[in-house]
Write a protein that holds these residues in place. Structure first.
Motif, PDB file in Angstrom:
ATOM      1  N   ALA A  43      42.097  -2.324  30.224  1.00 16.36           N
ATOM      2  CA  ALA A  43      41.820  -0.901  30.414  1.00 16.36           C
ATOM      3  C   ALA A  43      41.715  -0.182  29.076  1.00 16.36           C
ATOM      4  CB  ALA A  43      42.931  -0.285  31.251  1.00 16.36           C
ATOM      5  N   ASP A  44      41.139   1.010  29.094  1.00 17.52           N
ATOM      6  CA  ASP A  44      41.083   1.877  27.920  1.00 17.52           C
ATOM      7  C   ASP A  44      42.460   2.477  27.664  1.00 17.52           C
ATOM      8  OD1 ASP A  44      38.051   2.127  27.386  1.00 17.52           O
ATOM      9  OD2 ASP A  44      38.182   2.592  29.509  1.00 17.52           O
ATOM     10  N   GLN A  45      43.433   1.644  27.344  1.00 13.67           N
ATOM     11  CA  GLN A  45      44.796   2.115  27.090  1.00 13.67           C
ATOM     12  C   GLN A  45      45.331   1.400  25.869  1.00 13.67           C
ATOM     13  OE1 GLN A  45      46.179   2.053  31.498  1.00 13.67           O
ATOM     14  NE2 GLN A  45      47.997   2.392  30.237  1.00 13.67           N
ATOM     15  N   GLY A  46      45.901   2.152  24.926  1.00 14.12           N
ATOM     16  CA  GLY A  46      46.313   1.596  23.643  1.00 14.12           C
ATOM     17  C   GLY A  46      47.223   0.383  23.764  1.00 14.12           C
ATOM     18  N   ASP A  47      48.258   0.488  24.599  1.00 10.61           N
ATOM     19  CA  ASP A  47      49.220  -0.613  24.658  1.00 10.61           C
ATOM     20  C   ASP A  47      48.587  -1.877  25.267  1.00 10.61           C
ATOM     21  OD1 ASP A  47      49.013   0.886  26.951  1.00 10.61           O
ATOM     22  OD2 ASP A  47      51.046   0.446  27.640  1.00 10.61           O
ATOM     23  N   HIS A  48      47.694  -1.696  26.245  1.00  8.50           N
ATOM     24  CA  HIS A  48      47.017  -2.854  26.829  1.00  8.50           C
ATOM     25  C   HIS A  48      46.099  -3.532  25.807  1.00  8.50           C
ATOM     26  CE1 HIS A  48      47.557  -1.867  31.355  1.00  8.50           C
ATOM     27  NE2 HIS A  48      48.546  -1.361  30.647  1.00  8.50           N
ATOM     28  N   ILE A  49      45.395  -2.708  25.049  1.00  7.22           N
ATOM     29  CA  ILE A  49      44.461  -3.256  24.067  1.00  7.22           C
ATOM     30  C   ILE A  49      45.245  -4.018  22.993  1.00  7.22           C
ATOM     31  CG2 ILE A  49      42.744  -2.672  22.299  1.00  7.22           C
ATOM     32  CD1 ILE A  49      41.967  -0.233  24.043  1.00  7.22           C
ATOM     33  N   LYS A  50      46.340  -3.416  22.496  1.00 11.30           N
ATOM     34  CA  LYS A  50      47.121  -4.092  21.448  1.00 11.30           C
ATOM     35  C   LYS A  50      47.731  -5.394  21.949  1.00 11.30           C
ATOM     36  CE  LYS A  50      48.488   0.123  19.108  1.00 11.30           C
ATOM     37  NZ  LYS A  50      49.615   1.042  18.986  1.00 11.30           N
ATOM     38  N   ASP A  51      48.206  -5.384  23.163  1.00 12.38           N
ATOM     39  CA  ASP A  51      48.781  -6.591  23.743  1.00 12.38           C
ATOM     40  C   ASP A  51      47.729  -7.698  23.834  1.00 12.38           C
ATOM     41  OD1 ASP A  51      50.843  -8.080  25.350  1.00 12.38           O
ATOM     42  OD2 ASP A  51      49.273  -7.885  26.870  1.00 12.38           O
ATOM     43  N   ALA A  52      46.515  -7.331  24.248  1.00 15.27           N
ATOM     44  CA  ALA A  52      45.448  -8.319  24.370  1.00 15.27           C
ATOM     45  C   ALA A  52      45.066  -8.877  22.997  1.00 15.27           C
ATOM     46  CB  ALA A  52      44.229  -7.700  25.062  1.00 15.27           C
ATOM     47  N   ILE A  53      45.034  -8.008  21.983  1.00 11.83           N
ATOM     48  CA  ILE A  53      44.686  -8.462  20.629  1.00 11.83           C
ATOM     49  C   ILE A  53      45.752  -9.426  20.119  1.00 11.83           C
ATOM     50  CG2 ILE A  53      44.342  -7.759  18.227  1.00 11.83           C
ATOM     51  CD1 ILE A  53      43.250  -5.101  19.245  1.00 11.83           C
ATOM     52  N   ASP A  54      47.028  -9.049  20.277  1.00 11.37           N
ATOM     53  CA  ASP A  54      48.143  -9.910  19.864  1.00 11.37           C
ATOM     54  C   ASP A  54      47.990 -11.308  20.436  1.00 11.37           C
ATOM     55  OD1 ASP A  54      49.863  -8.673  18.183  1.00 11.37           O
ATOM     56  OD2 ASP A  54      51.104  -7.763  19.759  1.00 11.37           O
ATOM     57  N   HIS A  55      47.794 -11.345  21.734  1.00 15.30           N
ATOM     58  CA  HIS A  55      47.708 -12.616  22.444  1.00 15.30           C
ATOM     59  C   HIS A  55      46.496 -13.417  21.992  1.00 15.30           C
ATOM     60  CE1 HIS A  55      47.470 -15.173  26.164  1.00 15.30           C
ATOM     61  NE2 HIS A  55      48.757 -15.236  25.903  1.00 15.30           N
ATOM     62  N   ALA A  56      45.378 -12.740  21.777  1.00 15.01           N
ATOM     63  CA  ALA A  56      44.143 -13.435  21.408  1.00 15.01           C
ATOM     64  C   ALA A  56      44.209 -13.964  19.976  1.00 15.01           C
ATOM     65  CB  ALA A  56      42.950 -12.495  21.576  1.00 15.01           C
ATOM     66  N   LEU A  57      44.726 -13.136  19.037  1.00 19.68           N
ATOM     67  CA  LEU A  57      44.790 -13.582  17.640  1.00 19.68           C
ATOM     68  C   LEU A  57      45.778 -14.738  17.486  1.00 19.68           C
ATOM     69  CD1 LEU A  57      44.611 -10.261  15.571  1.00 19.68           C
ATOM     70  CD2 LEU A  57      42.894 -12.077  15.698  1.00 19.68           C
ATOM     71  N   ASP A  58      46.756 -14.772  18.381  1.00 18.73           N
ATOM     72  CA  ASP A  58      47.731 -15.840  18.347  1.00 18.73           C
ATOM     73  C   ASP A  58      47.090 -17.191  18.712  1.00 18.73           C
ATOM     74  OD1 ASP A  58      50.416 -16.802  18.154  1.00 18.73           O
ATOM     75  OD2 ASP A  58      50.432 -16.924  20.350  1.00 18.73           O
ATOM     76  N   GLN A  59      46.117 -17.154  19.615  1.00 20.01           N
ATOM     77  CA  GLN A  59      45.552 -18.388  20.159  1.00 20.01           C
ATOM     78  C   GLN A  59      44.236 -18.807  19.498  1.00 20.01           C
ATOM     79  OE1 GLN A  59      46.626 -19.699  23.596  1.00 20.01           O
ATOM     80  NE2 GLN A  59      48.485 -18.507  23.342  1.00 20.01           N
TER      81      GLN A  59
END
Lengths: 420, 420
Positions: A43-59
């Motif tokens: 969603a267009d929500q800051g915390d969701h976007i940051k969480d997705a980035i964290d998870h993606a950059l990790d993998q």
């Protein structure tokens, strides 16, 4: 290089829009030898976007994002990335030049919000947007890449093709993933799986097989990862050759081929013409055939005889045959095919008669019972099918079965017993 | 209740298939008042699937998965879930009964692999699959729900509609988001937007309007969030009433209505019959009409006259008209409609003749030029359209335009000037 895709947008999470961006990106990346490990929609929500980035950059090694770069209040991606990278917005002259150029082309004035579009996080590099005012944002930190792009498909596509894929491919040293899809018609997924088990078992471990069923069609996808495209193509071609020996009559095409194109090409090559007489398919067979550009070269017309008296009047089906056998019968479907072939003067004619459902079924002829006939210069053949309960799928499967019957005849397979 | 969607399948990560399942699921869940927070697409790989489940169960109350439940070796979801829940596969009698019932309907034998399809993790509940052999798997643990479904769209859709959404909605207590979609035909998105501006401007702030254009159709979606469904429905109905006064002839239906159903219902109500004569639409018009169950009540048949001599022979189009005006002309399309109406003895007849493309265009009659005619008991009318360059969309827009012409006639709008 492992890549993840993050698509941002509420419209994707309420199903208002189908995520075609992900499919386009995945295909373009895969064609360039880059492996997509995961797609996330948030969603267009800051915390969701940051969480997705964290998870993606990790993998992954690279993360490609779309959406939320527009000028309106609901577009927050740029600000979220600023926070994420602990960066601040600065005015970027090259980005502004691009915006000015674009507005000039469209004869528009420069407004205050256009200047804000040229403000980007100080640690990123702008990526040119040929078709819109929001520049792409390219971040590199700790050996990982993150690129943020607009969600407008043609803006994103141009950016990917011209800048991002070539740049990522430069980083890439791994093997190229190569696919080929084999299209089969005639038997269901599990029966096909049984039939080709000996072939599947001898596949080398670096070639993966996937079954992708659709109504009437089972696609077989072979995938391999190799350094050189030509090696991969050769390896896959070798396996397909072996499969062709095992199930020659079941394979009707490859990749994006369609049954109607394949049959159309055979008719054109052989200089033959086709007409159709449709009852249960109700015009869908004619529609499939005429959806191919240039089909008027070999296809002249059809009678959709939904009512029995039209079967008699326009197709010369005998009144007695309808009385004695009913419309859904070998006798009537053969007369339909012969009637249209003679009436419309074609080399071949296909006819369908069946119970598409949901109504009209009987104990003897349940919904899904379909007769298909093919009349040719030498003979008329007919085959009975037993499909399911869903009207739309019965219509599609009947039309595909009819076209396949003609395909087998044009390839001289039809004298063999039909595949079990 | 927060829901996450996980779609499993390599085909989605190489862009071979567009993820329409996610869009369908998101829409259905959203319509039921359930909020989708995230969609993830992952590969057919155990560690990727487990990682996605971990992440999703951590953030959401329910996780809905599709894909990887088929009978072939590349389908691993069931085994992964077994490991994830530390469970083991057991033979499930109700699931096997459903498989047997399905195979019996299709007249197929039971094979060993069908029994394996009835083996499910012991801690889950099977969900009936009406159209396929793989049951859905419903897990509940620690107050969180996880449901695994097949990736075949119509199998998943039936499962969602009949079992999963009603069950999840039972857990849900928040405000319900209510939508209603108004279907219009006849003018493009931006002209429609201009025309309904006064209505749009008076909408209360808690009712949102979205424009959703498709070829030939513009959908208007009204959305509101309310605790009580009946309040939401009343509010939306009030607004729709006002819109009907503004653009009565442009609205042809609501929600999932189709033009072919709407026209079919009008014919049935008025006890009238229809036939068609198709050139450029090549059977698609007949297909649309006959895709409606029970259409044989009012539709008797069609001639697809792709070749000119079939126009003469089967539709009594005069040779001189073809010579003087060409096949794509007011004169010929009217003769086609009159010819099929008289020949097949119907109350109304529709005819199409045009240049669908990509070839066949001239300066005078460019690709996209289409004539549509309607012959009725009192008069024959014809209208010229100018569509675009895309063959498939030209065919669809021509067929919709023809059906709409009949709709306006049946509703006695056709004597008024056509909407601008």
């Amino acid at each position: 290089m492992k890549v993840e895709i993050i698509n941002i947008g509420d419209e994707l999470l309420i199903g208002q829009v189908v995520n075609t961006n992900a499919a386009w990106m995945a295909r373009a990346l895969s064609d360039a030898g880059l492996k997509v490990c995961r797609v996330s929609v948030v969603a267009d929500q800051g915390d969701h976007i940051k969480d997705a980035i964290d998870h993606a950059l990790d993998q992954s090694d690279a993360v490609l994002m779309t959406g939320g770069l527009g000028p309106t209040k609901d577009d927050i991606t740029k600000h979220v990335l600023c926070e994420y990278y602990d960066s601040s917005l600065v005015f970027n002259e090259p980005a502004f030049e691009n915006i000015k150029h674009l507005l000039k082309l469209r004869g528009r004035e420069i407004r205050e919000h256009h200047k804000r579009q040229a403000e980007i996080p100080d640690i990123c590099t702008p990526v040119e947007n040929k078709f819109g005012t929001a520049p792409g944002l390219w971040f590199e930190q700790g050996g990982k890449i993150l690129v943020s792009m607009p969600g407008v498909p043609f803006e994103m596509e141009a950016m990917m093709e011209e800048h991002i894929i070539p740049s990522l491919a430069g980083f890439n040293t791994a093997d190229i993933s190569h696919h080929k899809t084999i299209l089969t018609h005639g038997i269901g997924e599990s029966y096909l799986a049984e039939k080709i088990t000996p072939w599947e078992d001898q596949l080398p471990p670096y070639i993966k097989l996937a079954f992708l069923p659709q109504p009437g069609i089972v696609r077989l996808r072979l995938t391999t990862r190799q350094r050189h495209k030509s090696t991969a193509e050769k390896e896959i071609a070798k396996q397909i050759e072996k499969l062709q020996i095992l199930i020659p009559e079941l394979i009707f095409g490859y990749g994006d081929d369609t049954m109607e194109e394949v049959v159309g090409n055979l008719l054109r090559q052989q200089g033959k013409t086709l007409t159709t007489a449709e009852s249960c398919t109700g015009g869908y067979l004619a529609h499939l055939i005429t959806s191919v550009p240039g089909s008027s070269d070999y296809y002249t017309g059809s009678v959709v005889s939904y009512a029995n008296d039209i079967k008699e009047q326009a197709l010369s089906v005998r009144h007695n045959s309808l009385l004695a056998y009913g419309a859904v019968s070998e006798q009537v479907v053969k007369e339909m095919a012969e009637g249209i072939r003679q009436g419309f003067h074609s080399d071949y004619a296909l006819a369908t008669s069946g119970i598409a459902g949901p109504g009209g079924g009987t104990l003897e002829k349940p919904v899904g019972t379909v007769w298909v006939a093919l009349a040719g210069p030498d003979k008329t053949i007919a085959k009975k099918f037993r499909f399911g309960e869903h009207r739309g799928r019965n219509i599609r499967r009947s039309a595909l079965a009819a076209l396949n019957m003609l395909r087998l005849e044009l390839l001289s397979y039809s004298s063999h017993p039909p595949p079990k």
